[in-house]
Motif scaffolding. Structure first.
Motif, PDB file in Angstrom:
ATOM      1  N   SER A   1      36.223 -11.959  31.652  1.00 36.68           N
ATOM      2  CA  SER A   1      35.541 -13.429  31.602  1.00 36.68           C
ATOM      3  C   SER A   1      34.449 -13.774  31.762  1.00 36.68           C
ATOM      4  CB  SER A   1      35.532 -15.067  32.991  1.00 36.68           C
ATOM      5  OG  SER A   1      35.352 -15.411  32.444  1.00 36.68           O
ATOM      6  N   ARG A   2      33.433 -13.661  30.073  1.00 37.18           N
ATOM      7  CA  ARG A   2      31.905 -13.681  30.486  1.00 37.18           C
ATOM      8  C   ARG A   2      31.254 -14.885  31.018  1.00 37.18           C
ATOM      9  NH1 ARG A   2      30.851  -9.077  27.133  1.00 37.18           N
ATOM     10  NH2 ARG A   2      32.520  -8.026  26.318  1.00 37.18           N
TER      11      ARG A   2
ATOM     12  N   HIS B   1      31.757 -16.294  33.936  1.00 33.16           N
ATOM     13  CA  HIS B   1      32.284 -16.210  35.013  1.00 33.16           C
ATOM     14  C   HIS B   1      31.721 -14.548  34.621  1.00 33.16           C
ATOM     15  CE1 HIS B   1      33.384 -20.295  35.574  1.00 33.16           C
ATOM     16  NE2 HIS B   1      34.689 -20.043  34.891  1.00 33.16           N
ATOM     17  N   GLY B   2      31.517 -13.798  34.520  1.00 35.26           N
ATOM     18  CA  GLY B   2      31.013 -12.423  34.688  1.00 35.26           C
ATOM     19  C   GLY B   2      32.228 -11.337  35.455  1.00 35.26           C
ATOM     20  N   PHE B   3      33.249 -11.824  34.607  1.00 41.85           N
ATOM     21  CA  PHE B   3      34.009 -10.312  36.115  1.00 41.85           C
ATOM     22  C   PHE B   3      35.404 -10.149  34.665  1.00 41.85           C
ATOM     23  CE2 PHE B   3      36.799 -15.046  35.905  1.00 41.85           C
ATOM     24  CZ  PHE B   3      37.871 -13.942  35.781  1.00 41.85           C
TER      25      PHE B   3
ATOM     26  N   ARG C   1      29.144  -4.345  33.101  1.00 40.07           N
ATOM     27  CA  ARG C   1      27.238  -4.596  34.240  1.00 40.07           C
ATOM     28  C   ARG C   1      28.328  -5.682  34.717  1.00 40.07           C
ATOM     29  NH1 ARG C   1      24.554  -3.600  28.822  1.00 40.07           N
ATOM     30  NH2 ARG C   1      24.654  -5.327  28.902  1.00 40.07           N
ATOM     31  N   LEU C   2      29.479  -6.531  34.360  1.00 37.57           N
ATOM     32  CA  LEU C   2      30.297  -7.568  35.452  1.00 37.57           C
ATOM     33  C   LEU C   2      30.975  -7.011  36.557  1.00 37.57           C
ATOM     34  CD1 LEU C   2      32.112  -9.105  32.048  1.00 37.57           C
ATOM     35  CD2 LEU C   2      29.632  -9.258  32.668  1.00 37.57           C
TER      36      LEU C   2
ATOM     37  N   ARG D   1      33.454  -5.929  38.281  1.00 34.31           N
ATOM     38  CA  ARG D   1      34.440  -5.872  37.821  1.00 34.31           C
ATOM     39  C   ARG D   1      35.692  -5.665  39.129  1.00 34.31           C
ATOM     40  NH1 ARG D   1      34.566  -0.188  34.782  1.00 34.31           N
ATOM     41  NH2 ARG D   1      32.987   0.512  36.556  1.00 34.31           N
TER      42      ARG D   1
ATOM     43  N   LEU E   1      31.491 -14.313  43.274  1.00 36.63           N
ATOM     44  CA  LEU E   1      31.124 -15.077  42.103  1.00 36.63           C
ATOM     45  C   LEU E   1      31.142 -16.280  42.029  1.00 36.63           C
ATOM     46  CD1 LEU E   1      34.533 -14.052  39.817  1.00 36.63           C
ATOM     47  CD2 LEU E   1      32.485 -12.595  39.542  1.00 36.63           C
TER      48      LEU E   1
END
Length: 222
Positions: free
Chosen positions: A26-27, A29-31, A70-71, A73, A160
């Motif tokens: 999920s870009r 929410h960055g994960f 960069r997310l 993980r 998050l």
């Protein structure tokens, strides 16, 4: 070779032995969520879809300089003895059509374990593949446990900045016995050897969770 035998051979190993992961991105929410089969993947995925209706589902291995690194993980793991019982109850003797056309369907638990003992557990069907082969060997920001799922999902949500209330429950078995009841000492020892890397990396014993020294312990405060 019969069709069932040919299908079973495909389940038992993959010709390409390079690491391949199943992950949800999920870009928005960055994960990056690395999915480990039989570790509440349906419940966690349902929760994530409520947050992001259009996540990206991928299979493969991100390149070293992929922006995914960069997310945030994360992944979840489960006691390997318990996970194997869950797989057998669901896929082998359950009503699902999964493995329907293979010699696995309907096998007693001990026969099922001895069958997969002949498989390549680093590349075989994801439901019995070693968890250490389903999660990257390094670079994860958090590894949660099935054994305290709600608390660890809450930790992910906190990182998050997302709500974690009301984790959906999918494909659960509330009336099953403790996994210990399905094992003889000999069978428990065999599974311990087959999944020794999972037990060591994630801190599990046949009795439950080891007290310290596991990857999950080192990432819990992240």
């Amino acid at each position: 070779m019969t069709t069932a035998s040919a299908t079973a051979r495909k389940l038992a190993r993959r010709v390409d032995r390079r690491p391949r992961y199943n992950y949800t991105v999920s870009r928005a929410h960055g994960f990056v969520y690395y999915r480990v089969a039989k570790v509440a993947t349906r419940s966690i995925s349902a929760w994530l879809r409520e947050l992001d209706p259009e996540p990206v589902y991928l299979t493969g291995r991100p390149a070293p300089f992929d922006p995914l690194h960069r997310l945030f993980r994360f992944g979840f793991v489960r006691n390997p003895w318990d996970r194997l019982v869950s797989c057998w109850l669901d896929k082998v003797i359950g009503p699902t059509d999964y493995w329907r056309d293979t010699p696995l369907k309907g096998l007693p638990f001990d026969a099922f374990v001895h069958q997969i003992a002949t498989w390549d557990l680093d590349t075989c069907d994801r439901h019995v593949r070693r968890q250490a082969a389903l999660l990257p060997p390094k670079g994860l920001d958090f590894v949660g446990r099935f054994e305290h799922l709600d608390a660890d999902v809450a930790r992910v949500a906190d990182r998050l900045g997302l709500p974690a209330s009301g984790l959906p429950r999918r494909n659960t078995s509330s009336d099953r016995q403790s996994y210990h009841a399905y094992y003889t000492p000999e069978l428990a020892d065999l599974v311990g050897r087959l999944y020794a890397v999972d037990a060591s990396r994630f801190g599990y014993t046949f009795g439950g969770i080891a007290t310290e020294g596991s990857e999950t312990d080192s990432t819990r405060g992240a």
